[in-house]
Write a protein that holds these residues in place. Sequence first.
Motif, PDB file in Angstrom:
ATOM      1  N   THR A  18       0.821  -1.210   0.000  1.00 41.92           N
ATOM      2  CA  THR A  18       0.000   0.000   0.000  1.00 41.92           C
ATOM      3  C   THR A  18       0.853   1.257   0.000  1.00 41.92           C
ATOM      4  O   THR A  18       0.425   2.307  -0.508  1.00 41.92           O
ATOM      5  CB  THR A  18      -0.952   0.002   1.216  1.00 41.92           C
ATOM      6  OG1 THR A  18      -2.026   0.896   0.955  1.00 41.92           O
ATOM      7  CG2 THR A  18      -0.258   0.438   2.495  1.00 41.92           C
ATOM      8  N   ASN A  82      -7.222   1.384   4.545  1.00 47.15           N
ATOM      9  CA  ASN A  82      -7.273   0.979   3.148  1.00 47.15           C
ATOM     10  C   ASN A  82      -8.701   0.764   2.663  1.00 47.15           C
ATOM     11  O   ASN A  82      -9.020   1.060   1.498  1.00 47.15           O
ATOM     12  CB  ASN A  82      -6.438  -0.285   2.950  1.00 47.15           C
ATOM     13  CG  ASN A  82      -4.955  -0.004   2.894  1.00 47.15           C
ATOM     14  OD1 ASN A  82      -4.421   0.388   1.866  1.00 47.15           O
ATOM     15  ND2 ASN A  82      -4.283  -0.180   4.024  1.00 47.15           N
ATOM     16  N   PHE A 160      -7.122  -1.198  -3.312  1.00 50.05           N
ATOM     17  CA  PHE A 160      -7.131  -0.972  -1.866  1.00 50.05           C
ATOM     18  C   PHE A 160      -8.013  -1.990  -1.139  1.00 50.05           C
ATOM     19  O   PHE A 160      -7.750  -2.324   0.012  1.00 50.05           O
ATOM     20  CB  PHE A 160      -7.564   0.460  -1.559  1.00 50.05           C
ATOM     21  CG  PHE A 160      -6.526   1.467  -1.976  1.00 50.05           C
ATOM     22  CD1 PHE A 160      -5.318   1.547  -1.311  1.00 50.05           C
ATOM     23  CD2 PHE A 160      -6.746   2.307  -3.056  1.00 50.05           C
ATOM     24  CE1 PHE A 160      -4.348   2.452  -1.694  1.00 50.05           C
ATOM     25  CE2 PHE A 160      -5.786   3.218  -3.453  1.00 50.05           C
ATOM     26  CZ  PHE A 160      -4.577   3.295  -2.774  1.00 50.05           C
TER      27      PHE A 160
END
Length: 408
Positions: A18, A82, A160
Motif C-alpha cells: 500500500t 485501506n 485498496f
Amino acid sequence: MPLALLALAVGAFGIGTTEFVMMGLLPEVADDLDISIPTAGHLVSAYALGVVIGAPLLAAVTARMPRRTVLIGLMALFVAGNALSAFAPAYDWLVAARFLSGLPHGAFFGVGAVVATSMVAPERKARSVSLMFLGLTMANVAGVPVATLMGQHLGWRATFLGVSTIGLAAMAALALLIPRGEAHAAAPPAGLRGELAALRSLPVWLALGTTVAGFGALFAAYSYITPMLTDAAGYADTSVTLLLALFGVGATVGNLLGGRLADHSMRRTLFGGLLSLAAVLALFPLLMSTAWSAALAVTLLGMAAFVTGSPLNLMVMEKASSAPSLASSANQAAFNLANAGGAWIGGLALAAGFGVTSPALVGAALAVLGLGVASVAYAVDRRRGAPLRARERVVAGHVPERAEAVRY
C-alpha cells in the motif's frame, strides 16, 4: 526461526504494497477524481506524513499494552484505512484515508522488530528482523506490480480492497502464530515516561541520524530512477516496471544477506553496506551508459541499500534498550524522513541542470555522510563501553545487560 515471523512478514507485505502502489496508480486516481497528477501526488505525501506522526505516537501510547494485542490492533487500523481509501467519495476523503493508512506503519515495524528479536537467540536477532522485512522487500517484487495491474484493469479502488484483504490475513496470522502469555508478547513496564526518557540518549539520536543519511542516499537516486533509465540508459517506458522489480530482487537479497552478516558483526555490516552504497551511486553515471549495466546498477542499488536495514534497526533498539518499541518505531519515521529529504535534495541537483544522473552523486555524498555519523556513533559507544569492559573483567562470568552495545 519461529513460524510467528511469517505473520509479521505478511503484515509487512501488505504495508509495503500500500505504501508504494499509489505511485503507479496516480494517473487512474487523477482521472477518476478529476484532479491533476501533481495534486494526486499529495496522496503519497499524506501517507508518509501519517508514518512520521503515527510511528512514535502509537508506539508511546501503547507502551504498557501486550505487544501481541498492539500488533493486531495496528493491523486493524491499517485495514480500516485501506478500506476507507477504497470507498472514498472525493479527493479530500482519500487524503484523510491515506493519512490513516500510514499511521500504523512505523509502529507495526517498530513493535514487530522487538517481538521478532525476543523470539530468537541473541546471535540470530538481526536475521529475525530481516525475515520480518522480507515481506516489505517482496512487496516491491510481487505485491506492487500485481496491485498496480489490478488497479489498471479493475479500477484503483479494487487495489485498496485487495490490500485490506492482505491486512485481514495478517491479523489472523498474528492471532494464530504469536502465542499468548509468552515473555515476548508482553511489553516492559517502562510506560510512556520511561519510553520517552530513552530517546534523550545521544547514541539513539546518532543511530537515527545514520538512518536518515544512509537511506536518504537511496531515495535521492531511486526517486528519479525512471528518467535515468529512459533518458540515460535508453529504456522504453514500458520496461521500467520490470527494472523496478529487479530493484526489489536486489533489496530482498540484500535484506537477507544483511541480517545474516549483522549477526556476526553489526558494525562491519553497517559500514560495509554504506561504503557499498556510496560506491554504487558514485558509479551510476557510468553504469547508466548502457542497457545491461543500468539493469545491473538498479539491482546493486537495492542490494547495497537493504544490507544496512537490519543493522540500522538493531542498532537503534540496542541504544534504547529500555524503550526498544518506541526507538524502533522512531527509526521507521526516520526512514520516511530519509525518503522525503533524499528526494528533495536529489531534485535540487536535477533542477540545477547537473544532468539526469546527478541525483545519484548526491546520494553517494549522503551515504558518505551516513558513514561519518555511524563512525561518530561507534566512537561514542566505545568511550561509554570502556568502563563497562573494566567491570566485566572484575566480575568474572557476569554479562551485564549492556554487553550487546559493546559487541556493536
